[in-house]
Design an enzyme around this catalytic site. Structure first.
Site, PDB file in Angstrom:
ATOM      1  N   LYS A  56      -2.890  16.791  -8.395  1.00  0.00           N
ATOM      2  CA  LYS A  56      -2.126  16.668  -9.630  1.00  0.00           C
ATOM      3  C   LYS A  56      -1.309  17.943  -9.911  1.00  0.00           C
ATOM      4  O   LYS A  56      -0.225  17.861 -10.489  1.00  0.00           O
ATOM      5  CB  LYS A  56      -3.052  16.301 -10.795  1.00  0.00           C
ATOM      6  CG  LYS A  56      -3.618  14.872 -10.683  1.00  0.00           C
ATOM      7  CD  LYS A  56      -2.505  13.816 -10.664  1.00  0.00           C
ATOM      8  CE  LYS A  56      -3.016  12.392 -10.707  1.00  0.00           C
ATOM      9  NZ  LYS A  56      -1.967  11.368 -10.709  1.00  0.00           N
ATOM     10  N   TYR A  65      -8.621  16.469  -6.086  1.00  0.00           N
ATOM     11  CA  TYR A  65      -7.902  15.776  -7.188  1.00  0.00           C
ATOM     12  C   TYR A  65      -7.065  16.750  -8.026  1.00  0.00           C
ATOM     13  O   TYR A  65      -5.887  16.504  -8.272  1.00  0.00           O
ATOM     14  CB  TYR A  65      -8.879  14.988  -8.063  1.00  0.00           C
ATOM     15  CG  TYR A  65      -8.171  14.160  -9.123  1.00  0.00           C
ATOM     16  CD1 TYR A  65      -7.563  12.951  -8.794  1.00  0.00           C
ATOM     17  CD2 TYR A  65      -8.086  14.587 -10.445  1.00  0.00           C
ATOM     18  CE1 TYR A  65      -6.903  12.182  -9.753  1.00  0.00           C
ATOM     19  CE2 TYR A  65      -7.425  13.830 -11.416  1.00  0.00           C
ATOM     20  CZ  TYR A  65      -6.839  12.625 -11.065  1.00  0.00           C
ATOM     21  OH  TYR A  65      -6.182  11.877 -12.019  1.00  0.00           O
ATOM     22  N   ASP A 124       0.891  -1.168   0.000  1.00  0.00           N
ATOM     23  CA  ASP A 124       0.000   0.000   0.000  1.00  0.00           C
ATOM     24  C   ASP A 124       0.927   1.215   0.000  1.00  0.00           C
ATOM     25  O   ASP A 124       1.658   1.443   0.966  1.00  0.00           O
ATOM     26  CB  ASP A 124      -0.866  -0.040   1.258  1.00  0.00           C
ATOM     27  CG  ASP A 124      -1.815   1.158   1.348  1.00  0.00           C
ATOM     28  OD1 ASP A 124      -1.569   2.177   0.659  1.00  0.00           O
ATOM     29  OD2 ASP A 124      -2.783   1.076   2.113  1.00  0.00           O
ATOM     30  N   SER A 167      -1.494  14.297 -14.928  1.00  0.00           N
ATOM     31  CA  SER A 167      -2.802  14.365 -15.592  1.00  0.00           C
ATOM     32  C   SER A 167      -2.942  15.758 -16.205  1.00  0.00           C
ATOM     33  O   SER A 167      -2.262  16.702 -15.764  1.00  0.00           O
ATOM     34  CB  SER A 167      -3.897  14.169 -14.545  1.00  0.00           C
ATOM     35  OG  SER A 167      -5.163  14.487 -15.080  1.00  0.00           O
TER      36      SER A 167
HETATM   37  N1  LIG Z   1      -7.761   7.178 -16.414  1.00  0.00           N
HETATM   38  C1  LIG Z   1      -7.630   8.475 -16.642  1.00  0.00           C
HETATM   39  O1  LIG Z   1      -8.483   9.104 -17.315  1.00  0.00           O
HETATM   40  C2  LIG Z   1      -6.427   9.218 -16.115  1.00  0.00           C
HETATM   41  C3  LIG Z   1      -6.127  10.473 -16.692  1.00  0.00           C
HETATM   42  C4  LIG Z   1      -5.026  11.177 -16.226  1.00  0.00           C
HETATM   43  C5  LIG Z   1      -4.242  10.646 -15.234  1.00  0.00           C
HETATM   44  N2  LIG Z   1      -4.544   9.421 -14.677  1.00  0.00           N
HETATM   45  C6  LIG Z   1      -3.671   8.920 -13.616  1.00  0.00           C
HETATM   46  O2  LIG Z   1      -3.189   7.652 -13.994  1.00  0.00           O
HETATM   47  C7  LIG Z   1      -2.827   6.925 -12.825  1.00  0.00           C
HETATM   48  C8  LIG Z   1      -3.358   5.502 -12.929  1.00  0.00           C
HETATM   49  O3  LIG Z   1      -4.761   5.541 -12.898  1.00  0.00           O
HETATM   50  P1  LIG Z   1      -5.687   4.571 -13.781  1.00  0.00           P
HETATM   51  O4  LIG Z   1      -6.468   5.428 -14.679  1.00  0.00           O
HETATM   52  O5  LIG Z   1      -4.895   3.461 -14.347  1.00  0.00           O
HETATM   53  O6  LIG Z   1      -6.681   4.076 -12.633  1.00  0.00           O
HETATM   54  P2  LIG Z   1      -7.020   2.620 -12.043  1.00  0.00           P
HETATM   55  O7  LIG Z   1      -7.330   1.679 -13.163  1.00  0.00           O
HETATM   56  O8  LIG Z   1      -8.032   2.851 -10.998  1.00  0.00           O
HETATM   57  O9  LIG Z   1      -5.645   2.151 -11.397  1.00  0.00           O
HETATM   58  C9  LIG Z   1      -5.122   2.725 -10.234  1.00  0.00           C
HETATM   59  C10 LIG Z   1      -3.957   1.887  -9.748  1.00  0.00           C
HETATM   60  O10 LIG Z   1      -3.421   2.505  -8.575  1.00  0.00           O
HETATM   61  C11 LIG Z   1      -3.303   1.504  -7.571  1.00  0.00           C
HETATM   62  N3  LIG Z   1      -3.414   2.086  -6.234  1.00  0.00           N
HETATM   63  C12 LIG Z   1      -4.371   2.928  -5.770  1.00  0.00           C
HETATM   64  N4  LIG Z   1      -4.164   3.186  -4.469  1.00  0.00           N
HETATM   65  C13 LIG Z   1      -3.064   2.486  -4.111  1.00  0.00           C
HETATM   66  C14 LIG Z   1      -2.361   2.320  -2.894  1.00  0.00           C
HETATM   67  N5  LIG Z   1      -2.742   2.944  -1.763  1.00  0.00           N
HETATM   68  N6  LIG Z   1      -1.260   1.519  -2.873  1.00  0.00           N
HETATM   69  C15 LIG Z   1      -0.868   0.878  -3.997  1.00  0.00           C
HETATM   70  N7  LIG Z   1      -1.489   0.999  -5.174  1.00  0.00           N
HETATM   71  C16 LIG Z   1      -2.575   1.791  -5.228  1.00  0.00           C
HETATM   72  C17 LIG Z   1      -4.424   0.502  -7.869  1.00  0.00           C
HETATM   73  O11 LIG Z   1      -4.095  -0.769  -7.338  1.00  0.00           O
HETATM   74  P3  LIG Z   1      -4.795  -1.483  -6.071  1.00  0.00           P
HETATM   75  O12 LIG Z   1      -6.205  -1.016  -6.015  1.00  0.00           O
HETATM   76  O13 LIG Z   1      -4.635  -2.940  -6.388  1.00  0.00           O
HETATM   77  O14 LIG Z   1      -3.969  -1.058  -4.911  1.00  0.00           O
HETATM   78  C18 LIG Z   1      -4.374   0.470  -9.389  1.00  0.00           C
HETATM   79  O15 LIG Z   1      -3.389  -0.429  -9.823  1.00  0.00           O
HETATM   80  C19 LIG Z   1      -3.366   7.731 -11.636  1.00  0.00           C
HETATM   81  O16 LIG Z   1      -2.299   8.456 -11.052  1.00  0.00           O
HETATM   82  C20 LIG Z   1      -4.363   8.680 -12.285  1.00  0.00           C
HETATM   83  O17 LIG Z   1      -4.526   9.863 -11.545  1.00  0.00           O
HETATM   84  C21 LIG Z   1      -5.621   8.700 -15.110  1.00  0.00           C
END
Ligand SMILES: NC(=O)c1ccc[n+]([C@@H]2O[C@H](COP(=O)([O-])OP(=O)(O)OC[C@H]3O[C@@H](n4cnc5c(N)ncnc54)[C@H](OP(=O)(O)O)[C@@H]3O)[C@@H](O)[C@H]2O)c1
Length: 249
Positions: free
Chosen positions: A162, A158, A63, A143
């Site tokens: 970022k 959020y 975590d 982001s």
């Molecule tokens: N999707 C978008 O539109 C978007 C756009 C811009 C930026 N982002 C950024 O991209 C990144 C990845 O997001 P995603 O879109 O791939 O979302 P996601 O599918 O929800 O994945 C989030 C990941 O973060 C992990 N995580 C969350 N809290 C954690 C913790 N306390 N310890 C360890 N791991 C943790 C989750 O794993 P577990 O739950 O297994 O711990 C999961 O692997 C984030 O930083 C997000 O802000 C996303």
């Protein structure tokens, strides 16, 4: 990417979405990838999918909001793989709540995950990178929300989290530069990507409809961007890369 073949990458949030795609791309390119997340079953699933690729995926449950978990994860890296060359700070969360009267616990969790965990993970990775010839690349998955506040309801801290990532990437670059370090720093700023995190928009019915119809990137598009920034020659530092889906606002 050839010069990274056999090197070690540490990817947070590797159990799903963008982090899983980045981990897979790096394993395909021959890196030893330590993938960190809370859901070990998801990490193990990914490990079995990546068995026949040139690199290797090492699932590690942690975590990132627990400093002792981060420290233990890097102790594992030191003991089993010796060092780390690439850090991808990708773990991140978004939870719908009002900034006006929402639960502080949600604000705290988002800031802990998106900001503090990223700084602590970076600090631990840098110890190993500096012991190992001061070479490496730190990539923060930021982001478009890290550059501009837009009118999206229930996003509470959020955007602020970022924006902090934008500042932390540049502060780190300047700190390393002052020391004459060769370690590179990149902030990668995606627009909308089709992953679980965007379910946070479902809390607002109208917004959910807009998001459903909006153009979206695939997690693999961000993984390809990671390969691009890593693949640039050592004298080139991509400090900020914004990736939007074609046709987005
Ligand atoms: N999707 C978008 O539109 C978007 C756009 C811009 C930026 N982002 C950024 O991209 C990144 C990845 O997001 P995603 O879109 O791939 O979302 P996601 O599918 O929800 O994945 C989030 C990941 O973060 C992990 N995580 C969350 N809290 C954690 C913790 N306390 N310890 C360890 N791991 C943790 C989750 O794993 P577990 O739950 O297994 O711990 C999961 O692997 C984030 O930083 C997000 O802000 C996303």
């Amino acid at each position: 990417m050839n010069r990274w073949c056999g090197k070690v990458a540490f990817v947070t949030g590797a159990s799903a979405g963008i982090g899983a795609a980045i981990a897979a791309k790096l394993v395909e390119d021959g890196l030893q990838v330590v993938g960190v997340a809370r859901r070990l079953d998801k990490l193990q699933e990914l490990a079995s999918k990546l068995q026949n690729f040139p690199g290797k995926f090492h699932p590690l449950q942690a975590d990132v909001t627990a400093e002792e978990d981060i420290i233990k994860a890097f102790e594992w890296v030191r003991g089993h793989l010796g060092t780390v060359h690439v850090l991808v700070n990708n773990a991140g969360i978004a939870k719908p709540a009002s900034l006006i009267d929402g639960p502080s616990e949600i604000f705290r969790k988002i800031l802990d995950t998106n900001v503090l965990a990223l700084t602590i993970t970076t600090k631990e990775a840098l110890k190993l990178m500096r012991e190992n010839g001061d070479e490496g690349h730190v990539i923060h998955v930021n982001s478009v929300a890290g550059h501009r506040v837009t009118d999206v309801p229930l996003m509470n801290v959020y955007f602020a989290s970022k924006h902090a990532v934008t500042a932390l990437a540049e502060t780190l670059r300047l700190d390393l530069r002052r020391e004459g370090s060769k370690i590179r720093v990149t902030s990668l700023s995606p627009g909308l990507v089709e992953t679980d995190i965007i379910r946070c928009f479902d809390a607002d019915e109208q917004l959910a409809k807009v998001i459903e119809l909006a153009p979206k990137l695939h997690p693999e598009d961000i993984a390809n961007a990671v390969a691009y920034v890593l693949g640039t020659p050592p004298h080139v530092q991509v400090t900020e890369l914004t990736i939007r889906p074609t046709g987005s606002l």
